[in-house]
Design an enzyme around this catalytic site. Structure first.
Site, PDB file in Angstrom:
ATOM      1  N   CYS A  91       0.822  -1.221   0.000  1.00  0.00           N
ATOM      2  CA  CYS A  91       0.000   0.000   0.000  1.00  0.00           C
ATOM      3  C   CYS A  91       0.849   1.261   0.000  1.00  0.00           C
ATOM      4  O   CYS A  91       0.325   2.356  -0.157  1.00  0.00           O
ATOM      5  CB  CYS A  91      -0.944  -0.014   1.191  1.00  0.00           C
ATOM      6  SG  CYS A  91      -1.822  -1.573   1.296  1.00  0.00           S
ATOM      7  N   HIS A 120      -3.250   7.706   5.584  1.00  0.00           N
ATOM      8  CA  HIS A 120      -3.450   6.387   4.975  1.00  0.00           C
ATOM      9  C   HIS A 120      -4.865   5.921   5.321  1.00  0.00           C
ATOM     10  O   HIS A 120      -5.642   5.610   4.442  1.00  0.00           O
ATOM     11  CB  HIS A 120      -2.386   5.410   5.475  1.00  0.00           C
ATOM     12  CG  HIS A 120      -2.424   4.098   4.746  1.00  0.00           C
ATOM     13  ND1 HIS A 120      -2.279   4.016   3.391  1.00  0.00           N
ATOM     14  CD2 HIS A 120      -2.613   2.821   5.184  1.00  0.00           C
ATOM     15  CE1 HIS A 120      -2.371   2.745   3.022  1.00  0.00           C
ATOM     16  NE2 HIS A 120      -2.583   2.006   4.080  1.00  0.00           N
ATOM     17  N   HIS A 156      -9.908   1.581  -0.623  1.00  0.00           N
ATOM     18  CA  HIS A 156      -8.459   1.443  -0.525  1.00  0.00           C
ATOM     19  C   HIS A 156      -7.926   0.827  -1.815  1.00  0.00           C
ATOM     20  O   HIS A 156      -8.101  -0.364  -2.070  1.00  0.00           O
ATOM     21  CB  HIS A 156      -8.114   0.561   0.677  1.00  0.00           C
ATOM     22  CG  HIS A 156      -6.641   0.466   0.945  1.00  0.00           C
ATOM     23  ND1 HIS A 156      -5.699   1.121   0.179  1.00  0.00           N
ATOM     24  CD2 HIS A 156      -5.953  -0.199   1.906  1.00  0.00           C
ATOM     25  CE1 HIS A 156      -4.496   0.848   0.654  1.00  0.00           C
ATOM     26  NE2 HIS A 156      -4.618   0.048   1.704  1.00  0.00           N
TER      27      HIS A 156
END
Lengths: 89, 422
Positions: free
Chosen positions: B167, B309, B346
């Site tokens: 990520c 995030h 995400h």
């Protein structure tokens, strides 16, 4: 299948791999796949696979190596079609 | 003398908007890109939602030749190509070139090749039909497929690198591009990342029980970072791309300048001190943020906005604590903070680049995008930072400096500092 019939079908096989559609319409035995039609050499493999499917034939490594210009493509394809016809007889 | 690095082009394929104008409209207005996926219900997934871009495959013909398009199957490659080529055009440059562009490189990241597309390969090989695979599989199966297509289309002749850091991939790609220019190795870098969460990757996340499952009937409400009712993330797909240029190089061609990259940092918590494959070592996160500030010569008090995030898992409150510790700011002194994931989910490898596009747009257009679905902020978060730090509506405000960070599996961290160009 006559050579003219194979040539006609072959144009459809080549079509996705060349941007030069005008030249494609006027190809003859001497048209070189890489030099004239600007086909990426890696795509020759795809053309062989597509031709195998279209004509229901198998093109071995040695025969594939000969498929450099339109004339040799037709030679190989017609030879393979004839072989198949012999086998089925 | 190190160079200054500026952002001169943006491109984005996002679940809530494709192309900068559409994406800008969506993030200003809190428009969700999360949709119900009937196929995921058939597959018995617990989460049946995804942030899926309304991508029209046929439009790829605007980017690549029909010969290249014929045989292109990798969705991640398609997203990356579209975002990268849009960013290139946005920065005012032509696609065509005869000579390689020796001064320009590319760092573009992704996770894995499109497994759905690879399924055809697996079936053929198992069927003893490997001969029928053709010439186009390898280039799309290789991790560097995305960069190969982009760099080939544009004739990029400097460093061409595919990075992968889960990520943290997207922000790491931008950081790497920045560093090459800053240290004089390249004049221009096309940076970004792409992700297509296909059903197989999706299923693996679903099995980890980290996905949102309580909001299947309300897709747009399902991604709820920082809320009490946050119950996992919603997988998203897409790509983001930024053209980075050395300042003088950009000025010499009168390029438009969106923002400046002041610096950044990428590190790992080493999967020690509480860090694991899936959890971040807080010490590593704090070091990453502080090193990003130090490399940017920015004081933590100068941060106007954090693009977090913040995935909508139970890691959100720990992330807020880490930011607070790193910046030494808490309560009402904490900067504004938002999570684009509330709108798009995400996007894994693509998260950092899409969120960086959003960060740059917030600087260029002087606003802060809302956190949607934050009706019930998590008290563990509001105990640490003021409620006014969590905008739920778009705010028009002077935004000079934005910190953008991503934290990924493997305990890897990346943080970027963007600034208004002065």
């Amino acid at each position: 299948m006559t050579r003219a019939e194979i040539l006609n079908e072959l144009k459809k096989v080549f079509a996705p791999y060349t941007t030069n559609k005008e030249l494609l319409n006027s190809i003859n035995d001497d048209t070189d796949l890489i030099r004239d039609l600007k086909i990426n050499s890696a795509n020759l493999v795809d053309i062989i696979i597509d031709a195998e499917t279209k004509y229901n034939i198998e093109i071995d490594f040695d025969a594939a190596d000969k498929m450099i210009n339109v004339g040799s493509c037709i030679d190989v394809i017609s030879e393979k079609i004839n072989q198949k016809n012999v086998e089925y007889r | 003398m190190t160079k200054r690095v500026v952002v001169t082009g943006l491109g984005v394929v996002s679940p809530n908007g494709i192309g900068v104008p559409s994406f800008l409209h969506a993030i200003k207005n809190g428009i969700s890109g999360i949709k119900f996926m009937p196929r995921y219900e058939e597959l018995n997934f617990s989460c049946r939602l995804a942030g899926m871009p309304d991508f029209e495959w046929v439009k790829l013909i605007n980017y690549i030749s029909e010969v290249t398009l014929h045989g292109l199957k990798g969705t991640n490659i398609a997203y990356g190509l579209a975002a990268a080529l849009d960013a290139w055009a946005d920065s005012g440059m032509d696609y065509e070139t005869d000579e390689p562009r020796w001064e320009t490189g590319c760092v573009f990241g992704n996770s894995i090749a499109d497994t759905e597309a690879m399924k055809n390969v697996i079936i053929r090989v198992d069927n003893k039909e490997a001969k029928k695979l053709g010439s186009r599989v390898v280039e799309q199966a290789m991790n560097s497929g995305v960069t190969s297509y982009i760099a080939g289309r544009l004739g990029l002749g400097n460093k061409v690198i595919t990075n992968s850091a889960a990520c943290a991939t997207g922000s790491q790609a931008i950081l790497m591009g920045y560093e090459y220019i800053k240290h004089g190795y390249a004049k221009r870098m096309l940076t970004g990342s792409a992700e297509h969460v296909d059903t197989y990757v999706y299923g693996a996340f679903d099995s980890m029980r980290v996905l949102s499952w309580k909001f299947n009937d309300h897709p747009e409400q399902a991604s709820r970072p920082m809320s009490s009712s946050a119950g996992g993330f919603v997988p998203g797909s897409g790509a983001g791309a930024l053209v980075l240029e050395e300042l003088d190089f950009a000025l010499a061609r009168n390029a438009k300048i969106y923002a400046e990259v002041l610096g950044g940092s990428s590190n790992s918590g080493g999967q020690r001190q509480g860090g694991t494959m899936t959890a971040a070592n807080s010490t590593g996160v704090i070091r990453c943020i502080q090193q990003a500030l130090a490399s940017s010569r920015v004081d933590s008090q100068q941060i106007d906005l954090i693009s977090g995030h913040l995935t909508a898992t139970n890691a959100d409150s720990k992330e807020i604590q880490n930011w607070s510790d790193a910046l030494k700011r808490a309560g009402d002194d904490f900067p504004l903070i938002n999570s684009l994931k509330s709108m798009i989910g995400h996007c894994l490898s693509a998260a950092g680049s899409i969120e960086s596009v959003a960060a740059v747009l917030q600087i260029a257009h002087q606003f802060v995008h809302p956190n949607i679905n934050l009706e019930d902020p998590n008290p563990e978060i509001t105990n640490k930072i003021g409620i006014d730090c969590l905008p739920v509506d778009m705010i028009k405000k002077e935004i000079n400096i934005v910190a953008k960070a991503n934290f990924g599996f493997g305990d890897v961290n990346s943080c970027l500092i963007f600034s208004k160009y002065n």
